[in-house]
Design a protein around this motif. Structure first.
Motif, PDB file in Angstrom:
ATOM      1  N   PHE A 148       0.827  -1.211   0.000  1.00 40.38           N
ATOM      2  CA  PHE A 148       0.000   0.000   0.000  1.00 40.38           C
ATOM      3  C   PHE A 148       0.862   1.263   0.000  1.00 40.38           C
ATOM      4  CE2 PHE A 148      -2.025   3.425   2.446  1.00 40.38           C
ATOM      5  CZ  PHE A 148      -3.070   3.719   1.576  1.00 40.38           C
ATOM      6  N   LYS A 149       1.975   1.234   0.726  1.00 34.32           N
ATOM      7  CA  LYS A 149       2.880   2.392   0.750  1.00 34.32           C
ATOM      8  C   LYS A 149       3.404   2.700  -0.648  1.00 34.32           C
ATOM      9  CE  LYS A 149       4.394   1.761   5.537  1.00 34.32           C
ATOM     10  NZ  LYS A 149       5.539   1.423   6.433  1.00 34.32           N
ATOM     11  N   VAL A 150       3.665   1.638  -1.422  1.00 35.67           N
ATOM     12  CA  VAL A 150       4.131   1.822  -2.800  1.00 35.67           C
ATOM     13  C   VAL A 150       3.036   2.471  -3.642  1.00 35.67           C
ATOM     14  CG1 VAL A 150       4.960   0.651  -4.886  1.00 35.67           C
ATOM     15  CG2 VAL A 150       5.720  -0.130  -2.624  1.00 35.67           C
ATOM     16  N   LYS A 151       1.792   1.972  -3.494  1.00 36.20           N
ATOM     17  CA  LYS A 151       0.667   2.523  -4.263  1.00 36.20           C
ATOM     18  C   LYS A 151       0.483   4.018  -3.963  1.00 36.20           C
ATOM     19  CE  LYS A 151      -0.802  -1.695  -5.511  1.00 36.20           C
ATOM     20  NZ  LYS A 151      -0.259  -2.323  -6.713  1.00 36.20           N
ATOM     21  N   LYS A 152       0.593   4.336  -2.687  1.00 36.46           N
ATOM     22  CA  LYS A 152       0.426   5.735  -2.273  1.00 36.46           C
ATOM     23  C   LYS A 152       1.551   6.597  -2.854  1.00 36.46           C
ATOM     24  CE  LYS A 152      -0.405   8.493   1.871  1.00 36.46           C
ATOM     25  NZ  LYS A 152      -0.352   8.528   3.350  1.00 36.46           N
ATOM     26  N   PHE A 153       2.769   6.070  -2.855  1.00 40.96           N
ATOM     27  CA  PHE A 153       3.922   6.770  -3.426  1.00 40.96           C
ATOM     28  C   PHE A 153       3.707   7.043  -4.914  1.00 40.96           C
ATOM     29  CE2 PHE A 153       7.973   6.207  -5.739  1.00 40.96           C
ATOM     30  CZ  PHE A 153       8.670   7.308  -5.251  1.00 40.96           C
ATOM     31  N   VAL A 154       3.179   6.056  -5.630  1.00 36.52           N
ATOM     32  CA  VAL A 154       2.903   6.224  -7.062  1.00 36.52           C
ATOM     33  C   VAL A 154       1.859   7.311  -7.274  1.00 36.52           C
ATOM     34  CG1 VAL A 154       1.952   5.106  -9.129  1.00 36.52           C
ATOM     35  CG2 VAL A 154       3.570   3.864  -7.672  1.00 36.52           C
ATOM     36  N   LEU A 155       0.781   7.254  -6.511  1.00 34.93           N
ATOM     37  CA  LEU A 155      -0.281   8.263  -6.624  1.00 34.93           C
ATOM     38  C   LEU A 155       0.275   9.672  -6.449  1.00 34.93           C
ATOM     39  CD1 LEU A 155      -3.293   9.214  -6.628  1.00 34.93           C
ATOM     40  CD2 LEU A 155      -3.264   8.830  -4.146  1.00 34.93           C
ATOM     41  N   GLU A 156       1.140   9.845  -5.463  1.00 37.82           N
ATOM     42  CA  GLU A 156       1.649  11.178  -5.129  1.00 37.82           C
ATOM     43  C   GLU A 156       2.631  11.726  -6.164  1.00 37.82           C
ATOM     44  OE1 GLU A 156       3.279  10.366  -1.310  1.00 37.82           O
ATOM     45  OE2 GLU A 156       1.353  10.576  -0.248  1.00 37.82           O
ATOM     46  N   ASN A 157       3.181  10.848  -7.013  1.00 40.43           N
ATOM     47  CA  ASN A 157       4.268  11.287  -7.894  1.00 40.43           C
ATOM     48  C   ASN A 157       4.035  11.132  -9.393  1.00 40.43           C
ATOM     49  OD1 ASN A 157       6.707  11.995  -6.024  1.00 40.43           O
ATOM     50  ND2 ASN A 157       5.801  10.138  -5.154  1.00 40.43           N
ATOM     51  N   ILE A 158       3.194  10.203  -9.807  1.00 43.70           N
ATOM     52  CA  ILE A 158       3.128   9.868 -11.236  1.00 43.70           C
ATOM     53  C   ILE A 158       2.686  11.040 -12.116  1.00 43.70           C
ATOM     54  CG2 ILE A 158       0.763   8.895 -11.156  1.00 43.70           C
ATOM     55  CD1 ILE A 158       1.833   6.758 -13.181  1.00 43.70           C
ATOM     56  N   ALA A 159       1.762  11.844 -11.620  1.00 47.39           N
ATOM     57  CA  ALA A 159       1.268  12.966 -12.448  1.00 47.39           C
ATOM     58  C   ALA A 159       2.284  14.095 -12.548  1.00 47.39           C
ATOM     59  CB  ALA A 159      -0.046  13.491 -11.877  1.00 47.39           C
ATOM     60  N   HIS A 160       3.302  14.066 -11.680  1.00 45.67           N
ATOM     61  CA  HIS A 160       4.298  15.141 -11.662  1.00 45.67           C
ATOM     62  C   HIS A 160       5.661  14.661 -12.155  1.00 45.67           C
ATOM     63  CE1 HIS A 160       1.317  17.398  -9.429  1.00 45.67           C
ATOM     64  NE2 HIS A 160       1.239  16.407  -8.567  1.00 45.67           N
ATOM     65  N   ALA A 161       5.678  13.511 -12.819  1.00 38.17           N
ATOM     66  CA  ALA A 161       6.945  12.966 -13.333  1.00 38.17           C
ATOM     67  C   ALA A 161       7.606  13.952 -14.294  1.00 38.17           C
ATOM     68  CB  ALA A 161       6.688  11.638 -14.028  1.00 38.17           C
ATOM     69  N   ARG A 162       8.940  14.018 -14.255  1.00 39.48           N
ATOM     70  CA  ARG A 162       9.672  15.018 -15.039  1.00 39.48           C
ATOM     71  C   ARG A 162      10.196  14.492 -16.370  1.00 39.48           C
ATOM     72  NH1 ARG A 162      13.471  16.419 -10.046  1.00 39.48           N
ATOM     73  NH2 ARG A 162      13.168  14.166  -9.893  1.00 39.48           N
ATOM     74  N   ASN A 163      10.187  13.169 -16.526  1.00 40.47           N
ATOM     75  CA  ASN A 163      10.644  12.594 -17.801  1.00 40.47           C
ATOM     76  C   ASN A 163      10.016  11.222 -18.006  1.00 40.47           C
ATOM     77  OD1 ASN A 163      12.442  10.527 -16.541  1.00 40.47           O
ATOM     78  ND2 ASN A 163      13.553  12.364 -15.872  1.00 40.47           N
ATOM     79  N   LYS A 164      10.221  10.661 -19.192  1.00 42.68           N
ATOM     80  CA  LYS A 164       9.572   9.396 -19.551  1.00 42.68           C
ATOM     81  C   LYS A 164      10.029   8.231 -18.681  1.00 42.68           C
ATOM     82  CE  LYS A 164       8.765  10.736 -24.359  1.00 42.68           C
ATOM     83  NZ  LYS A 164       9.041  10.447 -25.783  1.00 42.68           N
ATOM     84  N   ASN A 165      11.300   8.216 -18.315  1.00 40.84           N
ATOM     85  CA  ASN A 165      11.817   7.136 -17.472  1.00 40.84           C
ATOM     86  C   ASN A 165      11.138   7.128 -16.104  1.00 40.84           C
ATOM     87  OD1 ASN A 165      13.569   6.213 -19.426  1.00 40.84           O
ATOM     88  ND2 ASN A 165      15.287   7.460 -18.713  1.00 40.84           N
ATOM     89  N   GLU A 166      10.962   8.323 -15.557  1.00 47.26           N
ATOM     90  CA  GLU A 166      10.281   8.454 -14.264  1.00 47.26           C
ATOM     91  C   GLU A 166       8.844   7.947 -14.364  1.00 47.26           C
ATOM     92  OE1 GLU A 166       9.796  11.992 -11.440  1.00 47.26           O
ATOM     93  OE2 GLU A 166      11.793  12.332 -12.296  1.00 47.26           O
ATOM     94  N   ILE A 167       8.161   8.335 -15.428  1.00 51.46           N
ATOM     95  CA  ILE A 167       6.769   7.929 -15.634  1.00 51.46           C
ATOM     96  C   ILE A 167       6.659   6.412 -15.682  1.00 51.46           C
ATOM     97  CG2 ILE A 167       4.799   7.981 -17.230  1.00 51.46           C
ATOM     98  CD1 ILE A 167       6.016  10.707 -18.212  1.00 51.46           C
ATOM     99  N   MET A 168       7.524   5.785 -16.466  1.00 51.42           N
ATOM    100  CA  MET A 168       7.478   4.328 -16.604  1.00 51.42           C
ATOM    101  C   MET A 168       7.828   3.644 -15.288  1.00 51.42           C
ATOM    102  SD  MET A 168       6.261   4.028 -19.487  1.00 51.42           S
ATOM    103  CE  MET A 168       6.185   2.245 -19.327  1.00 51.42           C
ATOM    104  N   PHE A 169       8.745   4.242 -14.529  1.00 51.43           N
ATOM    105  CA  PHE A 169       9.115   3.690 -13.225  1.00 51.43           C
ATOM    106  C   PHE A 169       7.901   3.622 -12.305  1.00 51.43           C
ATOM    107  CE2 PHE A 169      10.289   4.724  -8.803  1.00 51.43           C
ATOM    108  CZ  PHE A 169      10.998   3.573  -8.472  1.00 51.43           C
ATOM    109  N   TYR A 170       7.124   4.715 -12.253  1.00 56.01           N
ATOM    110  CA  TYR A 170       5.949   4.739 -11.381  1.00 56.01           C
ATOM    111  C   TYR A 170       4.894   3.729 -11.835  1.00 56.01           C
ATOM    112  CZ  TYR A 170       7.904   9.050  -9.468  1.00 56.01           C
ATOM    113  OH  TYR A 170       8.726   9.974  -8.865  1.00 56.01           O
ATOM    114  N   ALA A 171       4.670   3.633 -13.137  1.00 50.92           N
ATOM    115  CA  ALA A 171       3.676   2.688 -13.660  1.00 50.92           C
ATOM    116  C   ALA A 171       4.080   1.245 -13.354  1.00 50.92           C
ATOM    117  CB  ALA A 171       3.505   2.884 -15.171  1.00 50.92           C
ATOM    118  N   ILE A 172       5.375   0.956 -13.476  1.00 51.27           N
ATOM    119  CA  ILE A 172       5.874  -0.400 -13.197  1.00 51.27           C
ATOM    120  C   ILE A 172       5.802  -0.699 -11.701  1.00 51.27           C
ATOM    121  CG2 ILE A 172       7.970  -1.825 -13.197  1.00 51.27           C
ATOM    122  CD1 ILE A 172       8.644  -0.456 -15.918  1.00 51.27           C
TER     123      ILE A 172
END
Length: 201
Positions: A148-172
């Protein structure tokens, strides 16, 4: 030259069969099971049902995270209404998962309390000690709370990702539940089998 020793011709006379006591979960149907075994069986059933709810929401969240990732990959500076709606939906999923984690905590505490009430030296069922039942449920609860902590971390960061690698990291991170591993699933199957929800074949 010495002669070889004779092989035993009737081994069955040497050993007597071991008869194990039957588990109350197999002797009685779910309807007729009573007392502490029935309570323990219901706790495990609730645990399993909440895991199924988790799985449904995990898949829904994975699809939302994928959609957000696609949107941001196409335009890293995208902060459109579509992104806002997807993020809002992901927030709702995380809120649901939070409630499920609270249910896991409640069930873990229930089982610990039930074990304290069981004063007999014989186990509630057959192969697992009472303490093991509580330990397995607590371990499963801990694994899902870690995820759950991971899910919450993704929620808090995915929309504010600064590059494509970051975005894919959160989705994975959302898709691959590293905290819920094979050991977690084995413990769940052991609980289901011990309490009669799974038949031994």
């Amino acid at each position: 030259m010495s002669t070889p020793p004779k092989r035993a011709t009737n081994v069955s006379k040497c050993y007597s069969p071991v008869i194990l006591p039957q588990s109350p979960a197999t002797v009685s149907s779910h309807k007729n099971l009573t007392g502490l075994p029935r309570v323990a069986r219901d706790i495990v059933a609730d645990l399993f049902n909440n895991i199924q709810r988790w799985n449904d929401n995990h898949i829904r969240g994975a699809n939302l995270a994928k959609s957000i990732a696609q949107l941001k990959t196409n335009n890293i500076n995208d902060y459109s209404n579509i992104l806002e709606n997807l993020t809002s939906d992901l927030y709702n999923v995380v809120q649901t998962l939070s409630g499920i984690c609270e249910a896991f905590d409640f069930l873990s505490n229930q089982m610990k309390s039930l074990i304290k009430l069981h004063k007999k030296t014989t186990p509630l069922f057959i192969s697992m000690q009472d303490e093991q039942l509580a330990e397995f449920i607590d371990a499963i609860s801990t694994a899902y709370k870690g995820e759950f902590k991971v899910k919450k971390f993704v929620l808090e960061n995915i929309a504010h990702a600064r590059n494509k690698n970051e975005i894919m990291f959160y989705a994975i991170c959302w898709a691959h539940q590293q905290n819920i591993n094979l050991e977690t699933n084995i413990k769940l199957e052991a609980l289901l089998t011990e309490t009669g929800h799974r038949k031994i074949v």
